[in-house]
Design a protein around this motif. Sequence first.
Motif, PDB file in Angstrom:
ATOM      1  N   LEU A 120       2.836 -11.898  -4.863  1.00  0.00           N
ATOM      2  CA  LEU A 120       3.483 -11.389  -6.322  1.00  0.00           C
ATOM      3  C   LEU A 120       4.987 -10.835  -6.041  1.00  0.00           C
ATOM      4  CD1 LEU A 120       3.144 -10.839  -9.373  1.00  0.00           C
ATOM      5  CD2 LEU A 120       2.223  -8.696  -8.863  1.00  0.00           C
ATOM      6  N   PRO A 121       5.206 -10.031  -4.903  1.00  0.00           N
ATOM      7  CA  PRO A 121       6.563  -9.626  -4.640  1.00  0.00           C
ATOM      8  C   PRO A 121       7.419 -10.900  -4.446  1.00  0.00           C
ATOM      9  CG  PRO A 121       4.807  -8.260  -3.245  1.00  0.00           C
ATOM     10  CD  PRO A 121       4.319  -9.134  -3.859  1.00  0.00           C
ATOM     11  N   ASP A 122       6.827 -11.772  -3.850  1.00  0.00           N
ATOM     12  CA  ASP A 122       7.707 -13.293  -3.865  1.00  0.00           C
ATOM     13  C   ASP A 122       8.410 -13.705  -5.267  1.00  0.00           C
ATOM     14  OD1 ASP A 122       8.881 -15.565  -2.189  1.00  0.00           O
ATOM     15  OD2 ASP A 122       7.408 -16.520  -3.424  1.00  0.00           O
ATOM     16  N   THR A 123       7.436 -13.746  -6.127  1.00  0.00           N
ATOM     17  CA  THR A 123       7.639 -14.256  -7.351  1.00  0.00           C
ATOM     18  C   THR A 123       8.589 -12.996  -8.023  1.00  0.00           C
ATOM     19  OG1 THR A 123       5.579 -15.234  -7.858  1.00  0.00           O
ATOM     20  CG2 THR A 123       6.807 -14.486  -9.534  1.00  0.00           C
ATOM     21  N   MET A 124       8.398 -11.675  -7.872  1.00  0.00           N
ATOM     22  CA  MET A 124       9.441 -10.839  -8.279  1.00  0.00           C
ATOM     23  C   MET A 124      10.789 -10.866  -7.728  1.00  0.00           C
ATOM     24  SD  MET A 124       6.682  -7.551  -8.418  1.00  0.00           S
ATOM     25  CE  MET A 124       7.578  -6.656  -9.375  1.00  0.00           C
ATOM     26  N   VAL A 136      13.824  -8.412  -9.484  1.00  0.00           N
ATOM     27  CA  VAL A 136      12.707  -7.316 -10.145  1.00  0.00           C
ATOM     28  C   VAL A 136      12.134  -6.715  -8.926  1.00  0.00           C
ATOM     29  CG1 VAL A 136      10.393  -7.113 -11.156  1.00  0.00           C
ATOM     30  CG2 VAL A 136      12.266  -8.458 -12.490  1.00  0.00           C
ATOM     31  N   HIS A 137      12.154  -7.217  -7.862  1.00  0.00           N
ATOM     32  CA  HIS A 137      11.626  -6.582  -6.756  1.00  0.00           C
ATOM     33  C   HIS A 137      12.217  -5.350  -6.253  1.00  0.00           C
ATOM     34  CE1 HIS A 137      10.475  -6.003  -2.432  1.00  0.00           C
ATOM     35  NE2 HIS A 137       9.333  -6.584  -2.689  1.00  0.00           N
ATOM     36  N   ASP A 138      13.287  -5.221  -6.831  1.00  0.00           N
ATOM     37  CA  ASP A 138      14.192  -3.792  -6.420  1.00  0.00           C
ATOM     38  C   ASP A 138      13.936  -2.653  -7.391  1.00  0.00           C
ATOM     39  OD1 ASP A 138      15.738  -5.024  -4.394  1.00  0.00           O
ATOM     40  OD2 ASP A 138      17.319  -5.418  -5.517  1.00  0.00           O
ATOM     41  N   ASN A 139      13.156  -3.175  -8.354  1.00  0.00           N
ATOM     42  CA  ASN A 139      12.430  -2.211  -9.346  1.00  0.00           C
ATOM     43  C   ASN A 139      11.265  -1.642  -8.689  1.00  0.00           C
ATOM     44  OD1 ASN A 139      14.445  -2.512 -11.154  1.00  0.00           O
ATOM     45  ND2 ASN A 139      13.638  -4.006 -12.508  1.00  0.00           N
ATOM     46  N   ALA A 297      10.583  -2.956 -16.870  1.00  0.00           N
ATOM     47  CA  ALA A 297      11.004  -3.357 -15.504  1.00  0.00           C
ATOM     48  C   ALA A 297      10.853  -4.676 -14.916  1.00  0.00           C
ATOM     49  CB  ALA A 297      10.528  -2.261 -14.563  1.00  0.00           C
ATOM     50  N   TRP A 298       9.684  -5.330 -15.579  1.00  0.00           N
ATOM     51  CA  TRP A 298       9.382  -6.404 -15.033  1.00  0.00           C
ATOM     52  C   TRP A 298       8.958  -7.848 -15.875  1.00  0.00           C
ATOM     53  CZ3 TRP A 298       3.579  -7.111 -13.203  1.00  0.00           C
ATOM     54  CH2 TRP A 298       3.367  -8.235 -12.582  1.00  0.00           C
TER      55      TRP A 298
END
Length: 608
Positions: A120-124, A136-139, A297-298
């Motif tokens: 999931l973080p890879d997608t974000m 989005v990961h930076d959120n 945020a996402w």
Amino acid sequence: MTTEHAQQPQEQTGPTRTGHTRRRFLTGAGGVAGALALWPAGSASAASGKRVAVLGGGVSGLSAAHELAERGYAVTVYEYYDALGGKARSMPVPGTATGGRADLPAEHGFRFFPGFYRNLPDTMRRIPVPGNPHGVHDNLVSGTEALFARAGGRPDLHFPLRRATTPPRPGDLTLGWIRDQLLSALDLGTRLPAHEAAYFADRLLVHLTSCDARREGQWEKVAWWDFIRAEEMSAEYRTLLGVGQTRNLVATRAEVASTRTVGRVIIEALLLWGLLGRGMDGDADIDRVLNAPTSEAWIDPWEAHLRSLGVEFVLGTQVHEVRYDGGAVSGVRVSARDGGDERTVTADHYVSALPVEHARVTWGPALRAADPQLARCDALQADWMTGVMFYLRTPTPVVHGHVNCLDSPWSVTAVGQAQFWHGRDFPRDYGDGRARDCLSAIISEWDKPGILYGKTAKECTKEEVVAELWAQLKDGLNDAGKTTLRDEDRLGWFMDPAVTGLGGPDPQNREQLLIHPTGTLYNRPTARTKVPNFFLAGDYVRTDVDLATMEGANESARLAVNALLDADNSDADRCEIWELYRPPELEPLKRVDEVRYKLGLPNTFDLG
């Protein structure tokens, strides 16, 4: 907003690779296809000409749409609600905004992104946000500690959740070292008798050294409660290491929860390897949350990005039947959510990304006959895990992380959210300017009597659920001479409108959670079905993470897309799959156990 104004809302290890992380140019198309792939919209159908219908706009459906659109497919997502994100989405509390502010934000339950999530973080990271180098990961922001709140004057337990700054070096991770670390943590953080702490540590060593075959063939059939011998131990042991690690976290009762799932995901991936900083998403800590309401945020940036890739969304759509004819899916019968505008939609491929309790009712006899694993999904179980958002007139962060009310009969967990919402301010941005904080609480046990009315949560009216939940929160947080929650601070509350009929003869929750009693693994389907143009995505699909999570939903979508690409004989790169961390130091012991398991012998460290 008057007191309780919000109570009547309207409904609203490293990666496993096959190829690289992004699409490559289609053979024969050369730079033209590459240029088309960079266009922000309209490129999908131009690049491939293949159409995909994705049924469901939750995390798994959006993840599948994302991967497919990047590979040049024309994707249409059909979603029941008028907003995307499924159980993960935020929703406004209607009628609470004044003075140009937004309505108060609410959710089905708080979001939690453990550090061991990697798919999931890879997608974000691939969802662009202005000003965020990593999208989005930076959120994501870290919670630094967990509070295990105790009732009845028992001392609370505080656990720091920062990963180890000096983790063991490769080769230093021995069973003796692990056992010492476990005993040290249990000694500092609990009041368990020494012999019980030692027994629990030894049971974890058994699971850590069990081979995959034993985990799937033996421990999947054994309840966590029995594996740790909870019934023979103290009430403290049962509360901390039984109920606290199962019902409160994943809504599954310790008495029936699969040892394989609890041991592998919660104990090993989340806690043990998380604290050691192994198998994590970069430099992530164990506990992460978003820095704003989830949709802000996402989900909203995700929707905007998918639209830029050419993905289309058909909202307010009920899926009734996946039609099977001539050896393949021929179409999907859908209608408006209110039952009108019934029609059949067609595509080249179909990805069912509905929650299992909604997906399986769309599979008719012919489709089930084509692939028997679909019928086995009828045995999968879902349960209630949702709660209440409390809006408070005073900042009340409680702890910089999550709260687990260990002694609450309703297995309550919570988090003070405003402390993490960087750049968001309740009085300035939301509601009528009086709310200063939001305490999001989740009930995982809806079938045991509470402390106020002596009724289960399902037997209570919504107002009684709110009063009972507030009482259980105060019972855990307002003891030992401190007053954390005050009645006069409570302005209002919100419960997901998916929960209906409380206090009546037929309470319903349209947004349930897959649970993991023993044997669940054997009924979980693969993303690839025997129907050549039909694929499954959702947190019930068999994945390596083996838990009903947003990570599992994302991983299942990647598996579904890879299966679709195989069926299409596509030369596009396959989605990258990250599996749970496997410490190399323990692999030799697992190989020994594999031999013992084949011979019918117990694990070397299993002394009963």
